[in-house]
Write a protein that holds these residues in place. Structure first.
Motif, PDB file in Angstrom:
ATOM      1  N   PHE A   1       0.815  -1.207   0.000  1.00 39.30           N
ATOM      2  CA  PHE A   1       0.000   0.000   0.000  1.00 39.30           C
ATOM      3  C   PHE A   1       0.853   1.263   0.000  1.00 39.30           C
ATOM      4  O   PHE A   1       0.502   2.267  -0.632  1.00 39.30           O
ATOM      5  CB  PHE A   1      -0.993  -0.003   1.164  1.00 39.30           C
ATOM      6  CG  PHE A   1      -2.143  -0.929   0.932  1.00 39.30           C
ATOM      7  CD1 PHE A   1      -2.961  -0.778  -0.164  1.00 39.30           C
ATOM      8  CD2 PHE A   1      -2.392  -1.969   1.807  1.00 39.30           C
ATOM      9  CE1 PHE A   1      -4.030  -1.629  -0.392  1.00 39.30           C
ATOM     10  CE2 PHE A   1      -3.455  -2.840   1.588  1.00 39.30           C
ATOM     11  CZ  PHE A   1      -4.273  -2.670   0.488  1.00 39.30           C
ATOM     12  N   ILE A   2       1.999   1.230   0.676  1.00 43.82           N
ATOM     13  CA  ILE A   2       2.925   2.360   0.626  1.00 43.82           C
ATOM     14  C   ILE A   2       3.423   2.550  -0.803  1.00 43.82           C
ATOM     15  O   ILE A   2       3.509   3.676  -1.311  1.00 43.82           O
ATOM     16  CB  ILE A   2       4.100   2.158   1.609  1.00 43.82           C
ATOM     17  CG1 ILE A   2       3.612   2.254   3.054  1.00 43.82           C
ATOM     18  CG2 ILE A   2       5.211   3.178   1.357  1.00 43.82           C
ATOM     19  CD1 ILE A   2       4.654   1.861   4.082  1.00 43.82           C
ATOM     20  N   PHE A   3       3.749   1.446  -1.482  1.00 41.00           N
ATOM     21  CA  PHE A   3       4.190   1.499  -2.868  1.00 41.00           C
ATOM     22  C   PHE A   3       3.118   2.116  -3.763  1.00 41.00           C
ATOM     23  O   PHE A   3       3.411   2.971  -4.601  1.00 41.00           O
ATOM     24  CB  PHE A   3       4.545   0.093  -3.359  1.00 41.00           C
ATOM     25  CG  PHE A   3       4.827   0.023  -4.832  1.00 41.00           C
ATOM     26  CD1 PHE A   3       6.042   0.438  -5.337  1.00 41.00           C
ATOM     27  CD2 PHE A   3       3.875  -0.460  -5.710  1.00 41.00           C
ATOM     28  CE1 PHE A   3       6.300   0.377  -6.701  1.00 41.00           C
ATOM     29  CE2 PHE A   3       4.122  -0.525  -7.065  1.00 41.00           C
ATOM     30  CZ  PHE A   3       5.341  -0.109  -7.562  1.00 41.00           C
ATOM     31  N   ILE A   4       1.862   1.715  -3.576  1.00 43.25           N
ATOM     32  CA  ILE A   4       0.770   2.245  -4.388  1.00 43.25           C
ATOM     33  C   ILE A   4       0.604   3.752  -4.156  1.00 43.25           C
ATOM     34  O   ILE A   4       0.435   4.522  -5.107  1.00 43.25           O
ATOM     35  CB  ILE A   4      -0.549   1.501  -4.091  1.00 43.25           C
ATOM     36  CG1 ILE A   4      -0.442   0.044  -4.530  1.00 43.25           C
ATOM     37  CG2 ILE A   4      -1.736   2.172  -4.747  1.00 43.25           C
ATOM     38  CD1 ILE A   4      -0.263  -0.136  -6.012  1.00 43.25           C
ATOM     39  N   VAL A   5       0.673   4.187  -2.899  1.00 46.85           N
ATOM     40  CA  VAL A   5       0.537   5.611  -2.591  1.00 46.85           C
ATOM     41  C   VAL A   5       1.671   6.409  -3.236  1.00 46.85           C
ATOM     42  O   VAL A   5       1.432   7.459  -3.847  1.00 46.85           O
ATOM     43  CB  VAL A   5       0.497   5.836  -1.063  1.00 46.85           C
ATOM     44  CG1 VAL A   5       0.657   7.304  -0.713  1.00 46.85           C
ATOM     45  CG2 VAL A   5      -0.792   5.288  -0.488  1.00 46.85           C
ATOM     46  N   LEU A   6       2.897   5.911  -3.132  1.00 46.42           N
ATOM     47  CA  LEU A   6       4.017   6.613  -3.739  1.00 46.42           C
ATOM     48  C   LEU A   6       3.908   6.640  -5.259  1.00 46.42           C
ATOM     49  O   LEU A   6       4.280   7.628  -5.903  1.00 46.42           O
ATOM     50  CB  LEU A   6       5.340   5.971  -3.311  1.00 46.42           C
ATOM     51  CG  LEU A   6       5.715   6.150  -1.844  1.00 46.42           C
ATOM     52  CD1 LEU A   6       6.988   5.378  -1.526  1.00 46.42           C
ATOM     53  CD2 LEU A   6       5.875   7.611  -1.507  1.00 46.42           C
ATOM     54  N   LEU A   7       3.393   5.581  -5.862  1.00 45.82           N
ATOM     55  CA  LEU A   7       3.183   5.547  -7.305  1.00 45.82           C
ATOM     56  C   LEU A   7       2.177   6.602  -7.739  1.00 45.82           C
ATOM     57  O   LEU A   7       2.409   7.339  -8.701  1.00 45.82           O
ATOM     58  CB  LEU A   7       2.713   4.156  -7.743  1.00 45.82           C
ATOM     59  CG  LEU A   7       2.345   4.027  -9.223  1.00 45.82           C
ATOM     60  CD1 LEU A   7       3.579   4.144 -10.089  1.00 45.82           C
ATOM     61  CD2 LEU A   7       1.631   2.717  -9.469  1.00 45.82           C
TER      62      LEU A   7
END
Length: 58
Positions: free
Chosen positions: A36-42
């Motif tokens: 989810f952190i990866f998705i937010v940063l993307l």
């Protein structure tokens, strides 16, 4: 960061198959948080590049 997510996901699957439910649950939880952190940063990255008007590099 996506690599870490995949690593924890593999650890969770292997631990789940071997019956280590506590380790599998912890690894799956960590993988979910990192994903989810990866998705937010993307999304932030895509929005910032769209606002600045820069397209993808060729």
């Amino acid at each position: 960061m996506l690599g870490w997510t995949l690593m924890f996901l593999v650890i969770a699957v292997i631990a789940g198959l071997l019956g280590f439910t506590g380790i599998a649950g912890a690894a799956a939880g960590i993988a979910k948080i990192i994903f989810f952190i990866f998705i937010v940063l993307l999304v932030i990255s895509l929005l910032s590049s769209a606002i600045r008007g820069k397209g993808p590099r060729a």
